[in-house]
Design a protein around this motif. Structure first.
Motif, mmCIF file in Angstrom:
data_model
loop_
_atom_site.group_PDB
_atom_site.id
_atom_site.type_symbol
_atom_site.label_atom_id
_atom_site.label_comp_id
_atom_site.label_asym_id
_atom_site.label_seq_id
_atom_site.Cartn_x
_atom_site.Cartn_y
_atom_site.Cartn_z
ATOM 1 N N VAL A 49 6.587 7.880 -1.793
ATOM 2 C CA VAL A 49 6.366 6.378 -2.101
ATOM 3 C C VAL A 49 5.068 6.056 -2.871
ATOM 4 C CG1 VAL A 49 5.639 4.234 -0.838
ATOM 5 C CG2 VAL A 49 7.579 5.758 0.158
ATOM 6 N N ALA A 50 4.011 6.872 -2.701
ATOM 7 C CA ALA A 50 2.783 6.567 -3.395
ATOM 8 C C ALA A 50 3.154 6.976 -4.727
ATOM 9 C CB ALA A 50 1.536 7.689 -2.870
ATOM 10 N N LEU A 51 3.922 7.991 -5.096
ATOM 11 C CA LEU A 51 4.261 8.520 -6.441
ATOM 12 C C LEU A 51 5.224 7.402 -6.744
ATOM 13 C CD1 LEU A 51 4.962 12.307 -5.857
ATOM 14 C CD2 LEU A 51 3.071 11.256 -7.528
ATOM 15 N N ALA A 52 5.982 6.697 -6.252
ATOM 16 C CA ALA A 52 7.057 5.674 -6.883
ATOM 17 C C ALA A 52 6.211 4.474 -7.158
ATOM 18 C CB ALA A 52 8.127 5.681 -5.606
ATOM 19 N N VAL A 53 5.137 4.050 -6.562
ATOM 20 C CA VAL A 53 4.665 2.670 -6.666
ATOM 21 C C VAL A 53 3.388 2.895 -7.369
ATOM 22 C CG1 VAL A 53 5.345 1.842 -4.398
ATOM 23 C CG2 VAL A 53 3.195 2.689 -4.413
ATOM 24 N N GLY A 54 2.854 3.944 -7.473
ATOM 25 C CA GLY A 54 1.548 3.972 -8.374
ATOM 26 C C GLY A 54 1.491 3.630 -9.754
ATOM 27 N N PRO A 55 2.663 4.079 -10.646
ATOM 28 C CA PRO A 55 2.715 3.477 -12.101
ATOM 29 C C PRO A 55 2.838 2.069 -12.296
ATOM 30 C CG PRO A 55 4.227 5.537 -11.702
ATOM 31 C CD PRO A 55 3.757 4.938 -10.427
ATOM 32 N N THR A 56 3.506 1.396 -11.232
ATOM 33 C CA THR A 56 3.257 -0.345 -11.303
ATOM 34 C C THR A 56 1.956 -0.838 -11.022
ATOM 35 O OG1 THR A 56 5.818 -0.199 -10.762
ATOM 36 C CG2 THR A 56 4.553 -2.210 -10.500
ATOM 37 N N LEU A 57 1.411 -0.381 -10.218
ATOM 38 C CA LEU A 57 0.180 -0.740 -9.552
ATOM 39 C C LEU A 57 -0.879 -0.381 -10.689
ATOM 40 C CD1 LEU A 57 0.255 0.544 -5.962
ATOM 41 C CD2 LEU A 57 -0.032 -1.792 -6.693
ATOM 42 N N PHE A 58 -0.879 0.825 -11.464
ATOM 43 C CA PHE A 58 -1.730 1.068 -12.336
ATOM 44 C C PHE A 58 -1.621 0.312 -13.706
ATOM 45 C CE2 PHE A 58 -1.171 5.684 -10.669
ATOM 46 C CZ PHE A 58 -1.866 5.368 -9.333
ATOM 47 N N ALA A 59 -0.331 0.091 -13.898
ATOM 48 C CA ALA A 59 0.035 -0.894 -15.295
ATOM 49 C C ALA A 59 -0.642 -2.255 -14.906
ATOM 50 C CB ALA A 59 1.394 -0.826 -15.542
ATOM 51 N N ALA A 60 -0.523 -2.687 -13.800
ATOM 52 C CA ALA A 60 -1.224 -4.218 -13.150
ATOM 53 C C ALA A 60 -2.601 -3.990 -13.072
ATOM 54 C CB ALA A 60 -0.334 -4.685 -12.199
ATOM 55 N N LYS A 61 -3.259 -2.867 -13.029
ATOM 56 C CA LYS A 61 -4.475 -2.712 -13.094
ATOM 57 C C LYS A 61 -5.157 -3.084 -11.525
ATOM 58 C CE LYS A 61 -6.005 -2.932 -17.701
ATOM 59 N NZ LYS A 61 -6.863 -3.449 -18.723
ATOM 60 N N VAL A 62 -4.226 -2.758 -10.482
ATOM 61 C CA VAL A 62 -4.513 -3.110 -9.137
ATOM 62 C C VAL A 62 -4.897 -1.845 -8.573
ATOM 63 C CG1 VAL A 62 -3.507 -3.439 -7.015
ATOM 64 C CG2 VAL A 62 -2.815 -4.782 -8.830
ATOM 65 N N PRO A 63 -6.235 -1.742 -7.976
ATOM 66 C CA PRO A 63 -6.754 -0.520 -7.507
ATOM 67 C C PRO A 63 -5.865 -0.206 -6.180
ATOM 68 C CG PRO A 63 -8.629 -1.839 -7.781
ATOM 69 C CD PRO A 63 -7.291 -2.712 -8.014
ATOM 70 N N TYR A 64 -5.590 1.078 -6.030
ATOM 71 C CA TYR A 64 -4.828 1.739 -4.942
ATOM 72 C C TYR A 64 -5.617 2.768 -4.188
ATOM 73 C CZ TYR A 64 -0.781 4.428 -2.735
ATOM 74 O OH TYR A 64 -0.126 4.814 -2.067
ATOM 75 N N ILE A 65 -5.838 2.194 -2.837
ATOM 76 C CA ILE A 65 -7.005 2.957 -2.076
ATOM 77 C C ILE A 65 -6.053 3.511 -0.974
ATOM 78 C CG2 ILE A 65 -8.935 3.187 -0.703
ATOM 79 C CD1 ILE A 65 -8.468 0.327 -3.114
ATOM 80 N N THR A 66 -5.638 4.934 -1.142
ATOM 81 C CA THR A 66 -4.867 5.347 -0.291
ATOM 82 C C THR A 66 -5.191 5.420 1.059
ATOM 83 O OG1 THR A 66 -3.276 7.295 0.213
ATOM 84 C CG2 THR A 66 -5.560 7.816 -0.665
ATOM 85 N N SER A 67 -4.437 5.245 2.399
ATOM 86 C CA SER A 67 -4.692 5.335 3.656
ATOM 87 C C SER A 67 -3.848 6.445 4.115
ATOM 88 C CB SER A 67 -4.126 3.859 4.310
ATOM 89 O OG SER A 67 -2.669 4.077 4.273
ATOM 90 N N ASN A 68 -3.230 7.341 3.228
ATOM 91 C CA ASN A 68 -2.921 8.561 3.806
ATOM 92 C C ASN A 68 -2.404 9.468 2.755
ATOM 93 O OD1 ASN A 68 -2.178 10.696 5.772
ATOM 94 N ND2 ASN A 68 -0.048 10.216 5.131
ATOM 95 N N PRO A 69 -1.509 9.469 1.903
ATOM 96 C CA PRO A 69 -0.899 10.648 0.652
ATOM 97 C C PRO A 69 -2.029 10.839 -0.286
ATOM 98 C CG PRO A 69 0.396 8.371 0.461
ATOM 99 C CD PRO A 69 -0.595 8.334 1.868
ATOM 100 N N GLY A 70 -2.229 12.224 -0.653
ATOM 101 C CA GLY A 70 -2.881 12.488 -1.631
ATOM 102 C C GLY A 70 -2.066 13.539 -2.527
ATOM 103 N N PRO A 71 -1.124 12.919 -3.277
ATOM 104 C CA PRO A 71 0.020 13.846 -4.109
ATOM 105 C C PRO A 71 -0.931 14.623 -5.066
ATOM 106 C CG PRO A 71 0.781 11.683 -3.897
ATOM 107 C CD PRO A 71 -0.632 11.764 -3.262
ATOM 108 N N SER A 72 -0.497 15.783 -5.120
ATOM 109 C CA SER A 72 -1.123 16.984 -6.182
ATOM 110 C C SER A 72 -1.083 16.120 -7.602
ATOM 111 C CB SER A 72 -0.497 18.419 -6.283
ATOM 112 O OG SER A 72 0.988 18.219 -6.392
ATOM 113 N N GLN A 73 -0.025 15.597 -7.926
ATOM 114 C CA GLN A 73 0.056 15.068 -9.139
ATOM 115 C C GLN A 73 -1.028 13.905 -9.548
ATOM 116 O OE1 GLN A 73 2.685 15.221 -6.901
ATOM 117 N NE2 GLN A 73 4.471 15.750 -7.660
ATOM 118 N N TYR A 74 -1.513 13.324 -8.585
ATOM 119 C CA TYR A 74 -2.431 12.106 -8.785
ATOM 120 C C TYR A 74 -3.875 12.857 -8.793
ATOM 121 C CZ TYR A 74 0.931 8.341 -8.308
ATOM 122 O OH TYR A 74 1.887 7.407 -8.374
#
Length: 391
Positions: free
Chosen positions: A103-128
């Motif tokens: 889910v983190a990998l799915a929503v990240g690109p949209t948040l980043f494009a909108a310049k919304v800081p995403y502070i994870t409350s759990n996942p830490g994918p290797s990709q990011y």
């Protein structure tokens, strides 16, 4: 006078819209997994968030705040719809919440494009943590592999000569087994990827019985871990094989569901409820007072995520539209973490300690975790050199 919309799906047990609010409250999107295969973790994260908001007086950095919650059910597609709505309709300034890495990998690109800081409350994918790192993603909890690197180091130092590994077949599952193998120098006599949400492990237990390993390392969060442990102990395999895992299958929620079969289970984590620092002692006491139970790492991490936002809003004096200043304030991490001191590496993932724990009975006769040692001290993840961000 502009109409101020209070969140109709505000956090359970909180009144977020009492009295007059400022014209532009700080808006936070909370996409939690209240249903689906990760619901146990989602509910714990919700409770940690609720507690943080209560202690902060429903504000962030002293500014009025609005918290918009939605259930993503562990579904990447559902989560993308939720995030689109939060960005377009709710105009969120911060985002946190989802439990699984897919889910983190799915929503990240949209948040980043909108310049919304995403502070994870759990996942830490290797990709990011590596090549896909982004200045708008803060892996404030841990990088997926790191729990397991600590577990692999423990298993190697314990002298286990062989191990079978098992995890669900999704990004975090693969990351976690990769981390264990990175530090374990014994033979991997089986590597099993089960279905996400699987509850019957009879076939996998038969494989383990045939392989006869000295240890089994497993990453099976939520109901998956609960059922696996019950079936593993019930099969008699625990008499000859040591179980090693992560807090996703060895924290207070799993202990409450499983009971006595949890005794003697080893796990590694960047947090435990018995860590002796003032912020953690306050958090644990307040959580027990509010919910009459020990918190889990899910709750602790979610609590920290809100406290990180609070510190950033405070440091930018409420001007959350100044994105560069917000990112700088988040990176500085000037809040009292329940883990104790930590700092971010260049890839916005923490440099921190990882602990070994064992489940036993405390002085009150309660089955719970006890911290034993620190296999990894001041540790950063294995992917930071792939990240082009500067420190």
């Amino acid at each position: 006078m502009p109409f101020l919309r209070c969140s109709a799906i505000a956090l359970a047990a909180l009144t977020l819209c009492g009295g007059a609010l400022a014209a532009d409250p700080v808006k936070v999107g909370l996409a939690l997994d209240i249903s689906g295969p990760f619901a146990a973790g989602g509910a714990e994260a919700r409770d940690g968030i609720n507690l943080a908001i209560k202690l902060l007086g429903n504000k962030l950095g002293g500014q009025p705040a609005e918290f918009v919650q939605a259930d993503t059910a562990g579904s990447p597609d559902q989560a993308k719809q939720v995030v689109d709505r939060m960005i377009q309709r709710d105009k969120i300034d911060f985002f946190t919440g989802p439990t699984p890495s897919n889910v983190a990998l799915a929503v990240g690109p949209t948040l980043f494009a909108a310049k919304v800081p995403y502070i994870t409350s759990n996942p830490g994918p290797s990709q990011y943590a590596g090549a896909q790192c982004n200045p708008y993603f803060f892996g404030s909890t841990y990088q997926n592999d790191t729990w397991d690197e600590a577990a692999g180091k423990y298993a190697a130092e314990k002298g286990f000569k062989s191990a079978v590994l098992i995890a669900p077949n999704y990004p975090a599952g693969r990351d976690h087994l990769t981390g264990f193998k990175r530090r374990f120098n014994g033979a991997v006599s089986g590597e099993i990827y089960s279905k996400v949400g699987q509850l019957d492990y009879s076939a996998e237990l038969a494989q383990m019985r045939a392989a006869k390993p000295e240890a089994v390392f497993f990453f099976l969060p939520g109901a998956m871990g609960i059922n696996f442990i019950k079936q593993f102990v019930g099969s008699g395999l625990s008499k000859d094989i040591t179980l090693v895992t992560t807090p996703a299958s060895a924290d207070e929620d799993t202990i409450a569901a499983v009971g006595e079969p949890m005794l003697g289970l080893f796990s590694t984590s960047q947090w435990s409820h018995d860590l002796p620092n003032a912020a953690n002692e306050k958090f644990v006491a307040e959580f027990r007072r509010a919910y009459n139970r020990y918190p889990t790492f899910y709750a602790a991490q979610a609590y920290d995520a809100i406290m990180a936002m609070d510190a950033a809003v405070r440091d930018v004096k409420g001007d959350v539209k100044d994105k560069a200043a917000v990112l700088k304030a988040l990176k500085a991490a000037k809040f009292e973490s329940v883990r104790g001191p930590f700092k971010y590496g260049n890839n916005n993932f923490p440099v921190q300690d990882y602990y070994l724990r064992v489940i036993g009975k405390n002085a009150e006769g309660k089955i719970t975790n006890r911290t034993l040692s620190t296999p990894l001290k001041g540790y950063r993840d294995a992917y930071f050199e792939q990240c082009p961000l500067k420190s």
